[in-house]
Design a protein around this motif. Structure first.
Motif, short mmCIF file in Angstrom:
data_model
loop_
_atom_site.label_atom_id
_atom_site.label_comp_id
_atom_site.label_asym_id
_atom_site.label_seq_id
_atom_site.Cartn_x
_atom_site.Cartn_y
_atom_site.Cartn_z
N VAL A 193 -0.03 -3.39 -8.18
CA VAL A 193 -0.66 -2.18 -8.73
C VAL A 193 -2.10 -1.96 -8.27
CG1 VAL A 193 0.79 -2.14 -10.78
CG2 VAL A 193 -1.33 -3.43 -10.83
N ALA A 194 -2.65 -2.83 -7.42
CA ALA A 194 -4.02 -2.61 -6.97
C ALA A 194 -4.21 -1.26 -6.26
CB ALA A 194 -4.48 -3.75 -6.06
N PRO A 195 -3.28 -0.84 -5.38
CA PRO A 195 -3.47 0.49 -4.76
C PRO A 195 -3.52 1.62 -5.78
CG PRO A 195 -1.89 -0.79 -3.51
CD PRO A 195 -2.15 -1.56 -4.77
N SER A 196 -2.76 1.51 -6.87
CA SER A 196 -2.82 2.54 -7.91
C SER A 196 -4.16 2.50 -8.64
CB SER A 196 -1.68 2.33 -8.91
OG SER A 196 -0.43 2.51 -8.30
N PRO A 227 0.81 -1.23 0.00
CA PRO A 227 0.00 0.00 0.00
C PRO A 227 0.84 1.27 0.00
CG PRO A 227 -0.40 -1.34 1.97
CD PRO A 227 0.77 -1.90 1.28
N LEU A 228 2.15 1.13 0.12
CA LEU A 228 3.03 2.29 0.29
C LEU A 228 3.66 2.76 -1.02
CD1 LEU A 228 4.91 1.05 3.50
CD2 LEU A 228 2.75 2.31 3.35
N TYR A 229 3.49 1.98 -2.10
CA TYR A 229 4.16 2.34 -3.35
C TYR A 229 3.73 3.72 -3.85
CZ TYR A 229 6.02 -2.41 -3.82
OH TYR A 229 6.69 -3.59 -3.61
N GLY A 230 2.45 4.09 -3.65
CA GLY A 230 2.00 5.41 -4.06
C GLY A 230 2.74 6.52 -3.33
#
Length: 394
Positions: free
Chosen positions: A231-234, A28-31
């Motif tokens: 890529v789900a959070p994106s 969840p932190l990639y963004g």
């Protein structure tokens, strides 16, 4: 003099779950990293895929290492690699440490996959072998699911979103190390500092007819897991307008929870029915995910995650069972390792393709195209398996 209390297979499963949670903690932190460092969606998927490179490297070079060096030393090494990965994320100042953290995490996951699964089964009494097998499965998938859930909650509702999740995981790793010290060593004739023995991919001729469709089913199922963990959070933020990191973590958690449920159901259906049916349920889940992107619907995405995860779990456990049954006993471990190499390729390469397509098509069209391609593969494998069923487990 009373003997010290030695912990059993539930403690080994807890160590397994804590270790695997660290591998998906950054999801969840990639963004946030994108905002801080200014890299593209393609680079997010590449950073994620480095993890699979680490796992595959360990599977090909040290898949049997815990059989030779012992369970506890290998699991301790995996915990240390997990801690080193967390430190890379804590002190990151750019992409190099992110890449290093993901690679170390992949090395740890590769060691956990073999060593921790074997430790859970070794420590179970004969009457609890079936329960221990499910405990290992639940620890693996449950740990993978709990990582994003924990990170999302902490990042959304606690201070220092890029630090506190990894500090928390370091504390959990310390707890896992204490549990590990309470576990007995189950390998009696250990080698002293054995060297890794690269094995490559070994698929005996007698198992190839079963291996190919089973491995392709594993590839398709792990592609779904890769989509959600990379890529789900994106998708949630940019396509559905959901920017709550706790929600993003919970959506990813639902996929792995459903996978665990699917694996629990798989033996009740038997390999012959569970493998093709799992493929078709996976297709339904992918269709729902594509529909959620087109309709910009969060409920549809969650339904697709649960449906696709259930199909992945059904097919995955049946595929591993069929490959293990078809392979000669002397080459069973190597054949199952080859299956996991294909599966982990599925968790990495397709999502890198999504990242690349995003640059030309945009995130939503890239996601829809991805689901269509993986669904086509799953349909073809499911139809092949209906014509030529996999062997039931002996």
């Amino acid at each position: 003099m009373p003997q010290p209390v030695r912990l059993g297979y539930p403690a080994a499963a807890a160590v397994f779950a804590i270790g695997m949670a660290g591998t998906t903690l950054p999801t969840p932190l990639y963004g946030l990293y994108r905002e801080e460092l200014g890299f593209s969606e393609l680079m997010v998927t590449v950073v994620f895929a480095v993890y699979a490179v680490g796992v595959i490297t360990v599977l090909l070079t040290a898949g049997d290492y815990s059989d030779r060096a012992g369970r506890r030393p290998v699991l301790l090494l995996a915990l240390l690699l997990s801690a080193a990965s967390a430190l890379c994320f804590l002190f990151e100042g750019g992409l190099p440490l992110l890449f290093a953290g993901r690679l170390l995490s992949g090395f740890a996951a590769g060691l956990f996959s073999g060593g921790a699964t074997a430790a859970v089964l070794d420590l179970a009494p004969p009457e609890a072998r079936a329960r221990a097998g499910f405990a290992a499965t639940a620890a693996n998938m449950g740990g993978l699911g709990c990582g994003p859930l924990l990170a999302g909650l902490l990042a959304e509702y606690a201070p220092r979103p890029l630090a506190l999740p990894f500090l928390t995981h370091l504390a959990l790793l310390a707890l896992a190390a204490l549990l590990l010290l309470g576990l007995p060593e189950t390998v009696e004739n250990r080698e002293h500092r054995p060297r890794p023995r690269p094995q490559g991919m070994i698929v005996p001729p007698a198992a190839r007819a079963v291996f190919v469709p089973a491995a392709l089913a594993g590839f398709a199922g792990f592609s779904l897991l890769g989509l959600f963990t990379a890529v789900a959070p994106s998708f949630l933020a940019e396509t559905l307008g959901v920017r709550n990191l706790a929600v993003a973590g919970a959506v990813v958690f639902s996929v792995f929870l459903a996978s665990t449920a699917g694996q629990l159901l798989s033996p009740r259906l038997g390999v012959r029915r569970a493998l093709p049916r799992g493929c078709f349920v996976l297709v339904l889940g992918l269709a729902l995910i594509a529909a959620s992107l087109l309709a910009e619907s969060l409920p549809l995405l969650i339904l697709g995650a649960v449906t696709g995860g259930t199909g992945q779990g059904l097919a995955f456990r049946a595929a591993v069972t069929s490959v293990g049954t078809a392979a000669p006993a002397a080459q069973r471990g190597a054949t199952v390792s080859a299956f996991f190499v294909v599966a982990y390729t599925g968790i990495s390469l397709p999502v890198v393709g999504v990242g690349a397509l995003t640059r030309w098509l945009g995130l939503r069209p890239a996601g829809v195209l991805f689901t269509a391609i993986v669904a086509l593969l799953a349909v073809l494998v499911g139809l092949r398996l209906r014509r030529t069923p996999a062997p039931e487990a002996a």
